[in-house]
Every structure is written in structure tokens, then in C-alpha cells.
Design a protein around this motif. Sequence first.
Motif, PDB file in Angstrom:
ATOM      1  N   ILE A  87       4.311 170.547 -23.072  1.00 21.35           N
ATOM      2  CA  ILE A  87       5.430 169.968 -23.829  1.00 21.35           C
ATOM      3  C   ILE A  87       5.058 169.949 -25.311  1.00 21.35           C
ATOM      4  O   ILE A  87       4.540 168.962 -25.833  1.00 21.35           O
ATOM      5  N   THR A  88       5.298 171.084 -25.968  1.00 22.40           N
ATOM      6  CA  THR A  88       5.114 171.193 -27.413  1.00 22.40           C
ATOM      7  C   THR A  88       6.373 171.821 -27.994  1.00 22.40           C
ATOM      8  O   THR A  88       7.106 172.527 -27.291  1.00 22.40           O
ATOM      9  N   GLN A  89       6.618 171.583 -29.271  1.00 24.41           N
ATOM     10  CA  GLN A  89       7.827 172.138 -29.892  1.00 24.41           C
ATOM     11  C   GLN A  89       7.820 173.665 -29.897  1.00 24.41           C
ATOM     12  O   GLN A  89       8.838 174.280 -29.583  1.00 24.41           O
ATOM     13  N   PRO A  90       6.696 174.339 -30.238  1.00 20.44           N
ATOM     14  CA  PRO A  90       6.731 175.808 -30.223  1.00 20.44           C
ATOM     15  C   PRO A  90       7.077 176.389 -28.846  1.00 20.44           C
ATOM     16  O   PRO A  90       7.851 177.345 -28.759  1.00 20.44           O
ATOM     17  N   ILE A  91       6.553 175.809 -27.780  1.00 23.07           N
ATOM     18  CA  ILE A  91       6.869 176.338 -26.446  1.00 23.07           C
ATOM     19  C   ILE A  91       8.319 176.044 -26.095  1.00 23.07           C
ATOM     20  O   ILE A  91       9.028 176.911 -25.567  1.00 23.07           O
ATOM     21  N   SER A  92       8.799 174.853 -26.413  1.00 24.38           N
ATOM     22  CA  SER A  92      10.211 174.542 -26.171  1.00 24.38           C
ATOM     23  C   SER A  92      11.119 175.473 -26.973  1.00 24.38           C
ATOM     24  O   SER A  92      12.169 175.900 -26.486  1.00 24.38           O
ATOM     25  N   ASP A  93      10.697 175.822 -28.201  1.00 24.46           N
ATOM     26  CA  ASP A  93      11.451 176.790 -29.008  1.00 24.46           C
ATOM     27  C   ASP A  93      11.525 178.136 -28.296  1.00 24.46           C
ATOM     28  O   ASP A  93      12.597 178.756 -28.211  1.00 24.46           O
ATOM     29  N   HIS A  94      10.395 178.616 -27.771  1.00 26.99           N
ATOM     30  CA  HIS A  94      10.357 179.912 -27.085  1.00 26.99           C
ATOM     31  C   HIS A  94      11.249 179.895 -25.844  1.00 26.99           C
ATOM     32  O   HIS A  94      11.988 180.858 -25.587  1.00 26.99           O
ATOM     33  N   LEU A  95      11.169 178.802 -25.060  1.00 25.12           N
ATOM     34  CA  LEU A  95      11.991 178.698 -23.853  1.00 25.12           C
ATOM     35  C   LEU A  95      13.478 178.751 -24.189  1.00 25.12           C
ATOM     36  O   LEU A  95      14.260 179.433 -23.514  1.00 25.12           O
ATOM     37  N   ASN A  96      13.885 178.035 -25.216  1.00 27.76           N
ATOM     38  CA  ASN A  96      15.300 178.020 -25.599  1.00 27.76           C
ATOM     39  C   ASN A  96      15.735 179.315 -26.274  1.00 27.76           C
ATOM     40  O   ASN A  96      16.874 179.750 -26.109  1.00 27.76           O
ATOM     41  N   ASP A  97      14.824 179.952 -27.017  1.00 26.22           N
ATOM     42  CA  ASP A  97      15.167 181.198 -27.694  1.00 26.22           C
ATOM     43  C   ASP A  97      15.505 182.290 -26.688  1.00 26.22           C
ATOM     44  O   ASP A  97      16.508 182.997 -26.833  1.00 26.22           O
ATOM     45  N   LEU A  98      14.689 182.430 -25.657  1.00 28.09           N
ATOM     46  CA  LEU A  98      14.992 183.436 -24.635  1.00 28.09           C
ATOM     47  C   LEU A  98      16.096 182.933 -23.706  1.00 28.09           C
ATOM     48  O   LEU A  98      16.995 183.679 -23.333  1.00 28.09           O
ATOM     49  N   GLY A  99      16.061 181.648 -23.371  1.00 30.66           N
ATOM     50  CA  GLY A  99      17.044 181.096 -22.436  1.00 30.66           C
ATOM     51  C   GLY A  99      18.476 181.243 -22.886  1.00 30.66           C
ATOM     52  O   GLY A  99      19.368 181.505 -22.074  1.00 30.66           O
ATOM     53  N   CYS A 100      18.751 181.091 -24.174  1.00 28.29           N
ATOM     54  CA  CYS A 100      20.138 181.151 -24.637  1.00 28.29           C
ATOM     55  C   CYS A 100      20.746 182.537 -24.466  1.00 28.29           C
ATOM     56  O   CYS A 100      21.953 182.697 -24.571  1.00 28.29           O
ATOM     57  N   ARG A 101      19.939 183.523 -24.173  1.00 28.17           N
ATOM     58  CA  ARG A 101      20.432 184.892 -23.988  1.00 28.17           C
ATOM     59  C   ARG A 101      20.870 185.145 -22.546  1.00 28.17           C
ATOM     60  O   ARG A 101      21.373 186.220 -22.226  1.00 28.17           O
ATOM     61  N   PHE A 102      20.669 184.155 -21.680  1.00 24.07           N
ATOM     62  CA  PHE A 102      21.152 184.213 -20.296  1.00 24.07           C
ATOM     63  C   PHE A 102      22.470 183.473 -20.254  1.00 24.07           C
ATOM     64  O   PHE A 102      22.525 182.265 -20.488  1.00 24.07           O
ATOM     65  N   VAL A 103      23.548 184.200 -19.969  1.00 28.56           N
ATOM     66  CA  VAL A 103      24.882 183.603 -20.033  1.00 28.56           C
ATOM     67  C   VAL A 103      25.659 183.848 -18.743  1.00 28.56           C
ATOM     68  O   VAL A 103      25.357 184.767 -17.977  1.00 28.56           O
ATOM     69  N   ASN A 104      26.666 183.001 -18.542  1.00 25.06           N
ATOM     70  CA  ASN A 104      27.535 183.192 -17.382  1.00 25.06           C
ATOM     71  C   ASN A 104      28.600 184.240 -17.699  1.00 25.06           C
ATOM     72  O   ASN A 104      28.554 184.876 -18.764  1.00 25.06           O
ATOM     73  N   GLY A 105      29.575 184.397 -16.835  1.00 26.66           N
ATOM     74  CA  GLY A 105      30.584 185.436 -17.002  1.00 26.66           C
ATOM     75  C   GLY A 105      31.509 185.265 -18.176  1.00 26.66           C
ATOM     76  O   GLY A 105      32.232 186.187 -18.542  1.00 26.66           O
ATOM     77  N   VAL A 106      31.510 184.081 -18.822  1.00 31.59           N
ATOM     78  CA  VAL A 106      32.359 183.860 -19.985  1.00 31.59           C
ATOM     79  C   VAL A 106      31.530 183.582 -21.241  1.00 31.59           C
ATOM     80  O   VAL A 106      32.046 183.033 -22.221  1.00 31.59           O
TER      81      VAL A 106
END
Length: 188
Positions: A87-106
Motif C-alpha cells: 500500500i504505497t502511492q506509486p503502486i496505487s498509481d500504477h494499478l489505477n493507470d492500467l486499470g482505467c484502460r479496462f472498460v465495459n461495453g459503454v
Amino acid sequence: MNPQGLPIYTRTSGSDFSLVIEGRPGGSRRDVGLKTFNYDPADPTMRPDLQVLVSQPLGSNPSPDVCDNMPPNIGGVPATNPPNFSITQPISDHLNDLGCRFVNGVGQPLGRTSTGDACTARTDGTFHFVCESATSPGCTQGATTVQFCGHIARQFAFPTGDTVVTVMLRDLAGNLSMPAQMIIRVQQ
């Protein structure tokens, strides 16, 4: 499979494909959370339910900006190697940076819960989850209840060689799965 038993997915290009991750309830029997983006730049505990780290930086500009996935300034994704979910800010940044590129059908940063919304298709053109049942080929652990789909664009392409992708999923009670890994191999 590599000698450690990790599945290898070989590509001729590091972009223009979808990275697909599926999940189902674990030991808690709670539903898998759907959020792929849950970010606060001042709170490292804010993390998505889909948590993905890569061992090599994605794209030619793996910027520290989080969720820079829209034109005109699309950035890449930094690496976290070895994979570390502290639980560090840089790792949370990495998780969210890649995660936001996974999207649903809309286009929302969420998983898909209906086979009709799946991003994987059969040869007959119908869409479905890869592990739509426990009897699906290679799906011995049970049927999928959620599918996460991330289209890999040129601006955040996988580099040539092997990139280890490490994934954890969080359920609605906040329980994390064990890490799972795969290798994306991009040939020269």
C-alpha cells in the motif's frame, strides 16, 4: 507454459489486441468487485477491484500521470518489477493507470457481468465469457461471473520480449485473491 508454469501468450505486435481477465467468487463466496479505476492521488488505499501490474513499462512514454489514456496526450504505464502490491502511492498509481484502460461495453471503467457484453467471441461471431462454465476448455475452477477487457493501443503497447502480467481481484467484502500471472510475449 514457461518452466514455472505460467501461460505464455505470443503476439507479433504489442498492441491492437485486448487483454482479457476473468474472475469468479472465491472462498468468501462474495461477488467480484467491478471497479477498474478507484483513485485518489493522496490516498494509497484507494485501489480498483481489478489490480494489474506489469513487469515491463507499456508504451514509449510510461508517464507518471494516472489514466492518461485519451488523446492528445496518451501515455504509457510504468512497470512494477518485481510485482509488489504494497500500500504505497506509486503502486496505487500504477494499478489505477492500467486499470482505467479496462472498460465495459459503454466505455466505463468497470467489468462486464453479462455474456452478452463480453469482449470475447466464438468462431460463429457470438460473444461469451471464456470460462462460461466449468466444462469450458481449460476452465476447471468454475464459471466466470465477471470479465475485464482492456484494449491495448499503440501508445501503451507491450514491449518486445516477455512481460509478466500479475493480477489480483478484490471481492465486494474487500478480500483479495491470490496473485495470478501470465506472460505476454511480443516477438521481434
